[in-house]
Structure formats: structure tokens, C-alpha cells
Write a protein that holds these residues in place. Structure first.
Motif, PDB file in Angstrom:
ATOM      1  N   ILE A 233       0.833  -1.205   0.000  1.00 15.49           N
ATOM      2  CA  ILE A 233       0.000   0.000   0.000  1.00 15.49           C
ATOM      3  C   ILE A 233       0.867   1.254   0.000  1.00 15.49           C
ATOM      4  CG2 ILE A 233      -1.693   1.321   1.334  1.00 15.49           C
ATOM      5  CD1 ILE A 233      -2.927  -1.315   2.214  1.00 15.49           C
ATOM      6  N   LEU A 234       1.902   1.260   0.821  1.00 11.93           N
ATOM      7  CA  LEU A 234       2.797   2.412   0.868  1.00 11.93           C
ATOM      8  C   LEU A 234       3.598   2.535  -0.428  1.00 11.93           C
ATOM      9  CD1 LEU A 234       4.071   2.107   4.558  1.00 11.93           C
ATOM     10  CD2 LEU A 234       2.512   3.831   3.654  1.00 11.93           C
ATOM     11  N   PHE A 235       4.022   1.395  -0.967  1.00 12.83           N
ATOM     12  CA  PHE A 235       4.773   1.405  -2.221  1.00 12.83           C
ATOM     13  C   PHE A 235       3.952   2.015  -3.353  1.00 12.83           C
ATOM     14  CE2 PHE A 235       5.770  -0.740  -6.261  1.00 12.83           C
ATOM     15  CZ  PHE A 235       7.094  -0.346  -6.421  1.00 12.83           C
ATOM     16  N   ASN A 236       2.683   1.624  -3.427  1.00 10.58           N
ATOM     17  CA  ASN A 236       1.818   2.139  -4.501  1.00 10.58           C
ATOM     18  C   ASN A 236       1.510   3.620  -4.338  1.00 10.58           C
ATOM     19  OD1 ASN A 236       1.677  -0.331  -5.819  1.00 10.58           O
ATOM     20  ND2 ASN A 236      -0.129  -0.991  -4.673  1.00 10.58           N
ATOM     21  N   ALA A 237       1.634   4.108  -3.112  1.00 14.34           N
ATOM     22  CA  ALA A 237       1.299   5.517  -2.851  1.00 14.34           C
ATOM     23  C   ALA A 237       2.511   6.435  -2.904  1.00 14.34           C
ATOM     24  CB  ALA A 237       0.633   5.647  -1.484  1.00 14.34           C
ATOM     25  N   ASN A 238       3.716   5.861  -2.945  1.00 15.56           N
ATOM     26  CA  ASN A 238       4.887   6.705  -2.689  1.00 15.56           C
ATOM     27  C   ASN A 238       5.144   7.764  -3.748  1.00 15.56           C
ATOM     28  OD1 ASN A 238       6.707   5.776  -4.760  1.00 15.56           O
ATOM     29  ND2 ASN A 238       7.389   4.088  -3.469  1.00 15.56           N
ATOM     30  N   LYS A 239       4.711   7.539  -4.993  1.00 16.01           N
ATOM     31  CA  LYS A 239       5.005   8.506  -6.052  1.00 16.01           C
ATOM     32  C   LYS A 239       4.227   9.819  -5.896  1.00 16.01           C
ATOM     33  CE  LYS A 239       6.437   5.050  -9.432  1.00 16.01           C
ATOM     34  NZ  LYS A 239       6.174   4.395 -10.737  1.00 16.01           N
ATOM     35  N   LYS A 240       3.193   9.793  -5.080  1.00 12.31           N
ATOM     36  CA  LYS A 240       2.417  11.031  -4.886  1.00 12.31           C
ATOM     37  C   LYS A 240       3.141  12.014  -3.972  1.00 12.31           C
ATOM     38  CE  LYS A 240      -1.160  11.051  -2.064  1.00 12.31           C
ATOM     39  NZ  LYS A 240      -2.422  10.715  -1.369  1.00 12.31           N
ATOM     40  N   TYR A 241       4.179  11.488  -3.285  1.00 14.96           N
ATOM     41  CA  TYR A 241       4.927  12.348  -2.360  1.00 14.96           C
ATOM     42  C   TYR A 241       6.245  12.773  -3.013  1.00 14.96           C
ATOM     43  CZ  TYR A 241       1.586  10.268   0.860  1.00 14.96           C
ATOM     44  OH  TYR A 241       0.436   9.836   1.464  1.00 14.96           O
ATOM     45  N   LYS A 242       6.572  14.041  -2.925  1.00 15.69           N
ATOM     46  CA  LYS A 242       7.728  14.576  -3.635  1.00 15.69           C
ATOM     47  C   LYS A 242       9.037  14.349  -2.876  1.00 15.69           C
ATOM     48  CE  LYS A 242       4.966  18.123  -5.964  1.00 15.69           C
ATOM     49  NZ  LYS A 242       4.715  19.585  -6.131  1.00 15.69           N
ATOM     50  N   LYS A 243       9.091  14.794  -1.647  1.00 15.75           N
ATOM     51  CA  LYS A 243      10.343  14.729  -0.885  1.00 15.75           C
ATOM     52  C   LYS A 243      10.356  13.437  -0.073  1.00 15.75           C
ATOM     53  CE  LYS A 243      13.238  17.746   1.999  1.00 15.75           C
ATOM     54  NZ  LYS A 243      13.248  18.971   2.831  1.00 15.75           N
ATOM     55  N   ARG A 244      10.775  12.358  -0.727  1.00 16.68           N
ATOM     56  CA  ARG A 244      10.647  11.043  -0.094  1.00 16.68           C
ATOM     57  C   ARG A 244      11.963  10.270  -0.179  1.00 16.68           C
ATOM     58  NH1 ARG A 244       8.395  10.552  -5.241  1.00 16.68           N
ATOM     59  NH2 ARG A 244       9.197   8.778  -6.446  1.00 16.68           N
ATOM     60  N   ILE A 245      12.163   9.390   0.795  1.00 15.36           N
ATOM     61  CA  ILE A 245      13.281   8.447   0.805  1.00 15.36           C
ATOM     62  C   ILE A 245      12.682   7.075   1.084  1.00 15.36           C
ATOM     63  CG2 ILE A 245      15.394   7.751   1.993  1.00 15.36           C
ATOM     64  CD1 ILE A 245      15.837  10.711   2.644  1.00 15.36           C
ATOM     65  N   THR A 246      13.028   6.097   0.256  1.00 13.71           N
ATOM     66  CA  THR A 246      12.429   4.768   0.390  1.00 13.71           C
ATOM     67  C   THR A 246      13.413   3.796   1.040  1.00 13.71           C
ATOM     68  OG1 THR A 246      13.149   4.147  -1.844  1.00 13.71           O
ATOM     69  CG2 THR A 246      10.952   5.120  -1.619  1.00 13.71           C
ATOM     70  N   PHE A 247      12.854   2.781   1.680  1.00 17.18           N
ATOM     71  CA  PHE A 247      13.669   1.720   2.273  1.00 17.18           C
ATOM     72  C   PHE A 247      12.910   0.404   2.163  1.00 17.18           C
ATOM     73  CE2 PHE A 247      11.009   3.407   5.643  1.00 17.18           C
ATOM     74  CZ  PHE A 247      10.573   2.284   6.334  1.00 17.18           C
ATOM     75  N   GLY A 248      13.648  -0.694   2.208  1.00 20.53           N
ATOM     76  CA  GLY A 248      12.968  -1.984   2.126  1.00 20.53           C
ATOM     77  C   GLY A 248      13.938  -3.140   2.000  1.00 20.53           C
ATOM     78  N   PHE A 249      13.410  -4.337   2.208  1.00 18.41           N
ATOM     79  CA  PHE A 249      14.173  -5.574   2.066  1.00 18.41           C
ATOM     80  C   PHE A 249      13.888  -6.261   0.731  1.00 18.41           C
ATOM     81  CE2 PHE A 249      14.207  -5.020   6.643  1.00 18.41           C
ATOM     82  CZ  PHE A 249      15.455  -5.460   7.013  1.00 18.41           C
ATOM     83  N   GLU A 250      12.716  -5.998   0.155  1.00 20.65           N
ATOM     84  CA  GLU A 250      12.277  -6.781  -0.992  1.00 20.65           C
ATOM     85  C   GLU A 250      12.331  -6.020  -2.313  1.00 20.65           C
ATOM     86  OE1 GLU A 250       8.374  -7.976   0.127  1.00 20.65           O
ATOM     87  OE2 GLU A 250       9.057  -8.922   1.989  1.00 20.65           O
ATOM     88  N   LYS A 251      12.059  -4.737  -2.297  1.00 20.73           N
ATOM     89  CA  LYS A 251      12.013  -3.950  -3.527  1.00 20.73           C
ATOM     90  C   LYS A 251      13.189  -2.970  -3.595  1.00 20.73           C
ATOM     91  CE  LYS A 251       6.999  -4.063  -4.305  1.00 20.73           C
ATOM     92  NZ  LYS A 251       6.607  -4.951  -3.210  1.00 20.73           N
ATOM     93  N   GLN A 252      13.541  -2.581  -4.827  1.00 28.06           N
ATOM     94  CA  GLN A 252      14.600  -1.606  -5.016  1.00 28.06           C
ATOM     95  C   GLN A 252      14.240  -0.314  -4.275  1.00 28.06           C
ATOM     96  OE1 GLN A 252      15.574  -0.864  -9.094  1.00 28.06           O
ATOM     97  NE2 GLN A 252      17.135   0.658  -8.629  1.00 28.06           N
ATOM     98  N   SER A 253      15.172   0.162  -3.464  1.00 32.46           N
ATOM     99  CA  SER A 253      14.892   1.312  -2.595  1.00 32.46           C
ATOM    100  C   SER A 253      16.151   2.150  -2.437  1.00 32.46           C
ATOM    101  CB  SER A 253      14.414   0.835  -1.208  1.00 32.46           C
ATOM    102  OG  SER A 253      13.296  -0.029  -1.304  1.00 32.46           O
ATOM    103  N   ASP A 254      15.981   3.348  -1.894  1.00 29.81           N
ATOM    104  CA  ASP A 254      17.136   4.200  -1.609  1.00 29.81           C
ATOM    105  C   ASP A 254      18.049   3.551  -0.565  1.00 29.81           C
ATOM    106  OD1 ASP A 254      16.274   6.330  -3.335  1.00 29.81           O
ATOM    107  OD2 ASP A 254      14.782   6.836  -1.824  1.00 29.81           O
ATOM    108  N   VAL A 255      17.433   2.949   0.438  1.00 27.94           N
ATOM    109  CA  VAL A 255      18.175   2.221   1.471  1.00 27.94           C
ATOM    110  C   VAL A 255      17.657   0.786   1.459  1.00 27.94           C
ATOM    111  CG1 VAL A 255      18.808   2.120   3.911  1.00 27.94           C
ATOM    112  CG2 VAL A 255      18.373   4.334   2.835  1.00 27.94           C
ATOM    113  N   GLU A 256      18.543  -0.149   1.142  1.00 32.95           N
ATOM    114  CA  GLU A 256      18.126  -1.547   0.969  1.00 32.95           C
ATOM    115  C   GLU A 256      18.705  -2.425   2.067  1.00 32.95           C
ATOM    116  OE1 GLU A 256      17.669  -1.528  -3.891  1.00 32.95           O
ATOM    117  OE2 GLU A 256      19.478  -2.395  -2.989  1.00 32.95           O
TER     118      GLU A 256
END
Length: 462
Positions: A233-256
Motif C-alpha cells: 500500500i505504501l509502495f503504490n502511494a509513494n510517487k504522490k509524495y515529492k520529498k521522499r526516501i524509500t527503504f525496504g528488504f524486498e524492492k529496489q529502494s534508496d536504502v536496501e
């Protein structure tokens, strides 16, 4: 550094406020809603709660040195003999929030807001520990995260603090928006979106809509958002936010992150890749969820400016929180006390931890109801059967009307399953039961008071 204070000008900003003896009002640097904690020169706000009415303790607060009191206008007649300035409003609980918002505007402290269905308290504790090696940090105490706790946490924060790590909780629509608008966070993180409080938030979409208010307020404040890409749910919503940093274990992210293994006692070993650098961390807490909480905290720490070695050094100082995956070793068994609360996601992660602790082969789960799941209660309790079987749990002892559905699912399986209809029968059973050479999990929602059973096991298996 000049102390923050509330002045007569601030009190006049309160909606519908009437000030009595206004000429005697002096700036106050402390706010209290508990007469036992009032210090000389502070403001006492009388809050009517479920168990106590602060208006009954106004005199006690004045005796302790309160410089002014804030009360509901309909209680004025009971305070006629009070010899300090009185401020009346229609609702002191709302006034508490208004004053906290005023206090927030005076703060130079950067605020990191944290919410989520699971892991928010542990993430808060890890992050505050990481940051406190380099910065002056304040944090939410315990889970003081509601419409009362958030304002009080703000009042405990001063300009000497570089950061406030603030937890925001909810179980009804509108609560996150209310507290986030008071706090105006500079950074915001949602740990995950799960099946929590469905009785009031309806479904995961409702949970997201409520939790996302933290992002909405932070974004309007030009803040930085930290998004868990592993949560669909958060992954699908993340593009609506401009100033964002992503993290995760499963998907390509800024911090993996990657869980590359577990220590013999079940604590995870995590590799983190960030801006081309890879480092390995031994997380001093138990379970998969702790690894996820650490990755979330580390992502914020990296953005704020901590280096890898600083994070490693501070991580060693992180300690388990009471009743949250507390693993206690006795001479011939291990007790996992995770009795603070429960929802389907946290329940699943706690059960998986049992299979990750290798010291004993016999695994026992003592489970109480998960509350506030609404129409989904029967299905979500029953669904735990697959997790129990997959993780090779040997015995399951349940209590509560909803756990009865799990018990019925387990009856035909190759697993010892016993359901107890009342607290006394389970306690009696545990008093006589030996858990030698076992790993035992005790978990349920707060209202089930499962910690009582953890204590019974400890007392009878020493």
C-alpha cells in the motif's frame, strides 16, 4: 538559552477563553495535567478522563505551587476559593492541544513523527538511541502517543533538544490528523499498514487513509517522508509524495536491507546498502520485525547525517522494550514475553521468532485474543493456524472468544491444542505445567492481560 514559556498572549489565543485575575498571570515554563507532578510556577490543566477528573485535584495543584489553572467553564463555581489566576474554556482537552500547538511554533527542535500498525514504538526507541550519541534527543515516553500524550511530549521538549522522536497512535479516524497538525513534523515515517483497529478503521485502505495523514501534514510542512517499499500500500502511494526516501528488504529502494542470517539466539544479522556502501549490523533485538524496525530507524539516521560506524556503535546500546519480544532465558527453558499488544501482523512475526530460536526444539504458543478487528475477527484469528503449522509450533494454548476460532482450526491438525474458557482454568493449567526444554511465547492484545500468564510460568518453572 532562554526557556520556552506560555504567556498571557498565548492564553488569549485559546478559543473561548476567559481569564480571571489576568493581571496576575505570569509566563509559565511547565504544563501538567497531573497534580502529583505539579512544580512551582507551572500551569495545571484539569482534564476529565475515563477514571479521574482533574477538576477534583485543582486545590492539590495550587498547594503544590501551580501559578495558574485551566479549567472547563462549567467548573468555575467549584474553584471560587482558588487564589491563583483561572483560565476557563469549554473543553480543556482541546485547549491542551491548542497550547501544545503554540508551544510547537516556538520550538526550534526538529520533530520526527512515527506511526504504523506495528513496530512504531520499537522504531522510536531504536532511532532515539542511534541519534542520542551525537545529538540531544527527546522522545515519547512509553506509548504516550494519543491526543493527550502527544501534547504532553511536546511540552517536555525544549530548544536544547536537537530532535524529538515522536510516536503518533490511533484507533479512530481523525486522530493522526489532529496530533500531526499539532506536532508539525519535519520528518515522517510510517512503519507499515496492517490489519489493526479494523473495528473502527474498517479495512487496510482505511488504516492507510488514517496513517497517511502524518505524511500529508509533514509534506505540507515541507518535511521529508520515509516510505517502506515492502508494504504494498505504501509502495503504490509513494510517487504522490515529492520529498521522499524509500527503504525496504524486498524492492529496489534508496536504502536496501537484507537479513543475511540469525545469531544462534535468534537475533537477526542485517546487511544495509546505502549510496553504494554496504555494511553488516548485528541487531541486539529479536525477530524479523526488529530487523525491519532497525532498517527504518537507520534510514532516518542516514538522512540526518549519522555515519555507519556511529550507527553500529549506538545500535549496541539498544535494549528491548518491556513486554515487547522480551526473550528471557531460564536454566532449562526460554520465555518470550510479547504481551503488550497484538494484531495479525505482529502475531505472525512473533510466531516466526519461535522457529528462529534454536536452543530448544519444543515450541509452545500461549495466545489471547486480538482486539479491534471488527467483522474480520473470526477469519484473522483462524488464519493463524497456517502460520503455526508452517513454523512447526508443537503446542498451542488459547484463551478468549476469538481464539476459539483458531482452536477449532487446529483440532484436526497434528498439534497439541487446548482452549481455556476462563482465566482461572488457564492459570491453574500453567501452574502445574512444566516447560522444561521448551521455547514459550505468550502474546495477546493489551486487554487480555497476558503478562499475568508470563509471570505464572516464570514463578513455576524456575
Amino acid at each position: 538559552m532562554k526557556k520556552l514559556c506560555l504567556t498571557i498572549k498565548d492564553f488569549f489565543q485559546l478559543k473561548g477563553a476567559v481569564l480571571y485575575d489576568a493581571e496576575r498571570i505570569r509566563p509559565v515554563t511547565k504544563v501538567s495535567i497531573d497534580s502529583r507532578n505539579v512544580s512551582p510556577g507551572s500551569l495545571f490543566i484539569a482534564i476529565k478522563g475515563d477514571k479521574f477528573d482533574g477538576h477534583n485535584f485543582v486545590i492539590d495543584a495550587v498547594k503544590k505551587g501551580a501559578a495558574a489553572v485551566l479549567i472547563n467553564s462549567d467548573k468555575l463555581s467549584s474553584c471560587e476559593n482558588i487564589d491563583v489566576p483561572i483560565i476557563t474554556v469549554s473543553d480543556t482537552t482541546l485547549a491542551l492541544g491548542e497550547l501544545a500547538a503554540i508551544w510547537r511554533k516556538k520550538l526550534k527542535t526538529k520533530i520526527i513523527g512515527i506511526t504504523g500498525s506495528t513496530g512504531k514504538t520499537t522504531t522510536k526507541e531504536i532511532l532515539s538511541t542511534l541519534l542520542s550519541g551525537k545529538y540531544k534527543v527527546n522522545k515519547t515516553l512509553g506509548n504516550n502517543n494519543n491526543h493527550i500524550g502527544v501534547p504532553l511530549t511536546l511540552f517536555s521538549t525544549a530548544n536544547r533538544h536537537d530532535y524529538l522522536v515522536l510516536e503518533l497512535g490511533t484507533n479512530h479516524f481523525g486522530e493522526i490528523k489532529y496530533t500531526a497538525e499539532i506536532a508539525q513534523p519535519d520528518y515522517a515515517i510510517i512503519t507499515n499498514i496492517g490489519n489493526s483497529h479494523l473495528e473502527f478503521l474498517k479495512n487496510r485502505k482505511g488504516v492507510f487513509e488514517e496513517k497517511a495523514e502524518l505524511f500529508n501534514v509533514a509534506e505540507s510542512n515541507k518535511g521529508t517522508l520515509f516510505i517502506n517499499n515492502d508494504d504494498l500500500i505504501l509502495f503504490n502511494a509513494n510517487k504522490k509524495y515529492k520529498k521522499r526516501i524509500t527503504f525496504g528488504f524486498e524492492k529496489q529502494s534508496d536504502v536496501e536491507g537484507e537479513i543475511i542470517g540469525y545469531m544462534e539466539d535468534g537475533k537477526p544479522i542485517v546487511r544495509i546498502n546505502y549510496v553504494g556502501n554496504s555494511s553488516i549490523y548485528e541487531v541486539p533485538l529479536y525477530g524479523e520485525q526488529s530487523a525491519k524496525n532497525f532498517l527504518a530507524a537507520a534510514t532516518v539516521a542516514f538522512e540526518i547525517g549519522l555515519r555507519t560506524e556511529e550507527i553500529k556503535r549506538r545500535l549496541r546500546k539498544t535494549q528491548a522494550i518491556d513486554k515487547r519480544l522480551n526473550v528471557q532465558r531460564f536454566h532449562n527453558f526460554i520465555l518470550v514475553n510479547d504481551t503488550y499488544n497484538a494484531n495479525p501482523e505482529s502475531m505472525g512475526m512473533s510466531l516466526r521468532l519461535l522457529s528462529q530460536i534454536k536452543e530448544y526444539n519444543y515450541r509452545v504458543a500461549i495466545l489471547g485474543d486480538m482486539f479491534e478487528l471488527g467483522k474480520e475477527s473470526k477469519r484473522l484469528h483462524g488464519k493463524l493456524a497456517n502460520i503455526l503449522l508452517k513454523n512447526k509450533i508443537d503446542a498451542v494454548y488459547t484463551i478468549g472468544k476469538f481464539m476459539k476460532h483458531l482452536h477449532l482450526k487446529l483440532k484436526s491438525k497434528n498439534i497439541e491444542a487446548v482452549h481455556f474458557n476462563n482465566r482461572e482454568s488457564l492459570k491453574k493449567f500453567l501452574t502445574k505445567k512444566s516447560f522444561a526444554n521448551s521455547v514459550v511465547l505468550v502474546k495477546g492484545s493489551r486487554g487480555m492481560q497476558m503478562e499475568e500468564y508470563a509471570e505464572t510460568i516464570k514463578l513455576n518453572n524456575k
